[in-house]
Design a protein around this motif. Structure first.
Motif, PDB file in Angstrom:
ATOM      1  N   LEU A  17      -4.334 -67.355 -20.966  1.00 58.84           N
ATOM      2  CA  LEU A  17      -5.071 -68.135 -19.959  1.00 58.84           C
ATOM      3  C   LEU A  17      -5.674 -67.216 -18.899  1.00 58.84           C
ATOM      4  CD1 LEU A  17      -2.582 -71.103 -19.526  1.00 58.84           C
ATOM      5  CD2 LEU A  17      -4.912 -71.261 -20.427  1.00 58.84           C
ATOM      6  N   LEU A  18      -4.874 -66.314 -18.389  1.00 56.45           N
ATOM      7  CA  LEU A  18      -5.356 -65.399 -17.348  1.00 56.45           C
ATOM      8  C   LEU A  18      -6.461 -64.490 -17.885  1.00 56.45           C
ATOM      9  CD1 LEU A  18      -1.933 -64.547 -15.681  1.00 56.45           C
ATOM     10  CD2 LEU A  18      -3.775 -65.956 -14.724  1.00 56.45           C
ATOM     11  N   ALA A  19      -6.314 -64.033 -19.129  1.00 59.41           N
ATOM     12  CA  ALA A  19      -7.325 -63.150 -19.729  1.00 59.41           C
ATOM     13  C   ALA A  19      -8.658 -63.877 -19.908  1.00 59.41           C
ATOM     14  CB  ALA A  19      -6.827 -62.621 -21.071  1.00 59.41           C
ATOM     15  N   LEU A  36     -10.252 -75.888 -25.108  1.00 60.45           N
ATOM     16  CA  LEU A  36      -9.124 -74.949 -25.068  1.00 60.45           C
ATOM     17  C   LEU A  36      -8.817 -74.371 -26.441  1.00 60.45           C
ATOM     18  CD1 LEU A  36      -6.801 -76.758 -22.515  1.00 60.45           C
ATOM     19  CD2 LEU A  36      -8.206 -74.722 -22.141  1.00 60.45           C
ATOM     20  N   CYS A  37      -9.061 -75.149 -27.504  1.00 59.99           N
ATOM     21  CA  CYS A  37      -8.896 -74.621 -28.865  1.00 59.99           C
ATOM     22  C   CYS A  37      -9.799 -73.411 -29.065  1.00 59.99           C
ATOM     23  CB  CYS A  37      -9.266 -75.671 -29.907  1.00 59.99           C
ATOM     24  SG  CYS A  37      -8.112 -77.009 -30.083  1.00 59.99           S
ATOM     25  N   GLU A  38     -11.049 -73.544 -28.644  1.00 63.67           N
ATOM     26  CA  GLU A  38     -12.024 -72.464 -28.818  1.00 63.67           C
ATOM     27  C   GLU A  38     -11.748 -71.299 -27.872  1.00 63.67           C
ATOM     28  OE1 GLU A  38     -15.958 -74.080 -28.477  1.00 63.67           O
ATOM     29  OE2 GLU A  38     -15.576 -75.623 -29.975  1.00 63.67           O
ATOM     30  N   ILE A  39     -11.447 -71.603 -26.622  1.00 69.37           N
ATOM     31  CA  ILE A  39     -11.245 -70.556 -25.616  1.00 69.37           C
ATOM     32  C   ILE A  39     -10.004 -69.728 -25.925  1.00 69.37           C
ATOM     33  CG2 ILE A  39     -10.689 -70.139 -23.190  1.00 69.37           C
ATOM     34  CD1 ILE A  39     -12.346 -72.679 -22.538  1.00 69.37           C
ATOM     35  N   LEU A  40      -8.911 -70.405 -26.324  1.00 68.15           N
ATOM     36  CA  LEU A  40      -7.625 -69.718 -26.495  1.00 68.15           C
ATOM     37  C   LEU A  40      -7.274 -69.445 -27.950  1.00 68.15           C
ATOM     38  CD1 LEU A  40      -5.602 -71.843 -23.911  1.00 68.15           C
ATOM     39  CD2 LEU A  40      -6.578 -69.554 -23.574  1.00 68.15           C
ATOM     40  N   ASP A  41      -8.099 -69.965 -28.882  1.00 69.27           N
ATOM     41  CA  ASP A  41      -7.836 -69.810 -30.313  1.00 69.27           C
ATOM     42  C   ASP A  41      -6.451 -70.348 -30.667  1.00 69.27           C
ATOM     43  OD1 ASP A  41      -8.520 -69.166 -32.928  1.00 69.27           O
ATOM     44  OD2 ASP A  41      -7.598 -67.170 -32.786  1.00 69.27           O
ATOM     45  N   ILE A  42      -6.237 -71.613 -30.269  1.00 66.89           N
ATOM     46  CA  ILE A  42      -4.981 -72.291 -30.573  1.00 66.89           C
ATOM     47  C   ILE A  42      -5.311 -73.600 -31.289  1.00 66.89           C
ATOM     48  CG2 ILE A  42      -3.664 -71.283 -28.666  1.00 66.89           C
ATOM     49  CD1 ILE A  42      -4.139 -73.837 -27.057  1.00 66.89           C
ATOM     50  N   SER A  43      -4.296 -74.223 -31.879  1.00 64.50           N
ATOM     51  CA  SER A  43      -4.525 -75.482 -32.591  1.00 64.50           C
ATOM     52  C   SER A  43      -4.837 -76.602 -31.609  1.00 64.50           C
ATOM     53  CB  SER A  43      -3.287 -75.855 -33.416  1.00 64.50           C
ATOM     54  OG  SER A  43      -2.240 -76.247 -32.540  1.00 64.50           O
ATOM     55  N   GLY A  45      -3.432 -79.528 -31.498  1.00 64.98           N
ATOM     56  CA  GLY A  45      -2.166 -80.068 -30.997  1.00 64.98           C
ATOM     57  C   GLY A  45      -1.599 -79.229 -29.866  1.00 64.98           C
ATOM     58  N   ALA A  46      -1.687 -77.903 -30.017  1.00 62.83           N
ATOM     59  CA  ALA A  46      -1.187 -77.002 -28.967  1.00 62.83           C
ATOM     60  C   ALA A  46      -2.026 -77.142 -27.701  1.00 62.83           C
ATOM     61  CB  ALA A  46      -1.203 -75.561 -29.464  1.00 62.83           C
ATOM     62  N   ALA A  47      -3.332 -77.342 -27.857  1.00 69.85           N
ATOM     63  CA  ALA A  47      -4.211 -77.516 -26.695  1.00 69.85           C
ATOM     64  C   ALA A  47      -3.895 -78.825 -25.980  1.00 69.85           C
ATOM     65  CB  ALA A  47      -5.669 -77.489 -27.139  1.00 69.85           C
ATOM     66  N   GLN A  48      -3.648 -79.893 -26.754  1.00 65.84           N
ATOM     67  CA  GLN A  48      -3.277 -81.168 -26.141  1.00 65.84           C
ATOM     68  C   GLN A  48      -1.960 -81.037 -25.382  1.00 65.84           C
ATOM     69  OE1 GLN A  48      -3.411 -83.825 -29.584  1.00 65.84           O
ATOM     70  NE2 GLN A  48      -4.977 -85.010 -28.496  1.00 65.84           N
ATOM     71  N   GLN A  49      -1.000 -80.345 -25.986  1.00 67.38           N
ATOM     72  CA  GLN A  49       0.302 -80.162 -25.338  1.00 67.38           C
ATOM     73  C   GLN A  49       0.151 -79.328 -24.062  1.00 67.38           C
ATOM     74  OE1 GLN A  49       3.191 -81.769 -26.321  1.00 67.38           O
ATOM     75  NE2 GLN A  49       3.781 -81.086 -24.275  1.00 67.38           N
ATOM     76  N   LEU A  50      -0.708 -78.307 -24.118  1.00 69.13           N
ATOM     77  CA  LEU A  50      -0.960 -77.493 -22.928  1.00 69.13           C
ATOM     78  C   LEU A  50      -1.509 -78.359 -21.795  1.00 69.13           C
ATOM     79  CD1 LEU A  50      -1.314 -74.829 -21.349  1.00 69.13           C
ATOM     80  CD2 LEU A  50      -3.528 -74.584 -22.471  1.00 69.13           C
ATOM     81  N   LEU A  51      -2.479 -79.212 -22.111  1.00 68.08           N
ATOM     82  CA  LEU A  51      -3.041 -80.090 -21.089  1.00 68.08           C
ATOM     83  C   LEU A  51      -1.987 -81.035 -20.518  1.00 68.08           C
ATOM     84  CD1 LEU A  51      -6.544 -80.957 -22.576  1.00 68.08           C
ATOM     85  CD2 LEU A  51      -6.044 -79.524 -20.579  1.00 68.08           C
ATOM     86  N   LEU A  52      -1.148 -81.580 -21.372  1.00 72.26           N
ATOM     87  CA  LEU A  52      -0.078 -82.465 -20.900  1.00 72.26           C
ATOM     88  C   LEU A  52       0.909 -81.717 -20.011  1.00 72.26           C
ATOM     89  CD1 LEU A  52       0.687 -84.549 -24.122  1.00 72.26           C
ATOM     90  CD2 LEU A  52      -0.374 -85.366 -22.011  1.00 72.26           C
ATOM     91  N   ASP A  53       1.293 -80.505 -20.416  1.00 75.81           N
ATOM     92  CA  ASP A  53       2.238 -79.709 -19.628  1.00 75.81           C
ATOM     93  C   ASP A  53       1.659 -79.332 -18.266  1.00 75.81           C
ATOM     94  OD1 ASP A  53       4.010 -79.859 -21.731  1.00 75.81           O
ATOM     95  OD2 ASP A  53       3.581 -77.831 -22.478  1.00 75.81           O
ATOM     96  N   VAL A  54       0.401 -78.896 -18.266  1.00 78.74           N
ATOM     97  CA  VAL A  54      -0.247 -78.503 -17.008  1.00 78.74           C
ATOM     98  C   VAL A  54      -0.416 -79.719 -16.098  1.00 78.74           C
ATOM     99  CG1 VAL A  54      -2.385 -77.614 -16.003  1.00 78.74           C
ATOM    100  CG2 VAL A  54      -1.380 -76.467 -17.969  1.00 78.74           C
ATOM    101  N   ALA A  55      -0.836 -80.849 -16.667  1.00 81.38           N
ATOM    102  CA  ALA A  55      -1.022 -82.057 -15.861  1.00 81.38           C
ATOM    103  C   ALA A  55       0.299 -82.520 -15.266  1.00 81.38           C
ATOM    104  CB  ALA A  55      -1.648 -83.166 -16.708  1.00 81.38           C
TER     105      ALA A  55
END
Length: 142
Positions: A17-19, A36-43, A45-55
């Motif tokens: 994220l910082l990079a 976030l999938c494109e920016i971080l090259d993650i799945s 599902g992982a991007a959705q979970q990241l958004l939920l965790d951050v929110a």
């Protein structure tokens, strides 16, 4: 808004994220899961979970109506008393300081007098029931 470094995220995800220039929770929440999938090259599902965790970390917790009422009573030091017992009781202590309050009514009912009284209430020392604040009174005539 919380910094990404303060969020309980896996260290490798925090580094990614910082990079990519996503330094705060707000930066993350401005993107969709697809972004976030494109920016971080993650799945996805992982991007959705990241958004939920951050929110979950960035959003304020819930508060019940009873707790909110208790806070409003405890916060009466930021209320401008009108010194009219019936009106103060109806307003639950007075007019909120720092808020925009519109006084409406026909000519001659005391709107200007009420506004000047509230200005006085704000300027009075705390020991006399005021807020010890600096006041600027601007009267517009239309």
């Amino acid at each position: 808004m919380a910094s990404v470094q303060e969020l309980p995220l896996p260290p490798e995800l925090r580094t990614q994220l910082l990079a990519r220039g996503l330094r705060t929770a707000r930066d993350c929440l401005h993107h969709t899961a697809t972004d976030l999938c494109e920016i971080l090259d993650i799945s996805y599902g992982a991007a959705q979970q990241l958004l939920l965790d951050v929110a979950a970390q960035a959003a304020p917790g819930y508060i019940t109506a009873s707790q909110l009422y208790g806070l409003s009573l405890a916060d009466s030091a930021t209320q401008l008393r009108t010194f009219l017992p019936g009106l103060d009781a109806a307003l639950r202590v007075g007019v909120p300081a720092g808020a925009i309050t519109e006084l409406v009514g026909p000519a001659g009912v005391g709107k200007s007098q009420m506004a000047m009284g509230l200005a006085l209430s704000a300027a009075l020392p705390r020991e006399l029931g005021g807020l010890a604040a600096t006041v600027m009174y601007i009267a517009l005539q239309v």
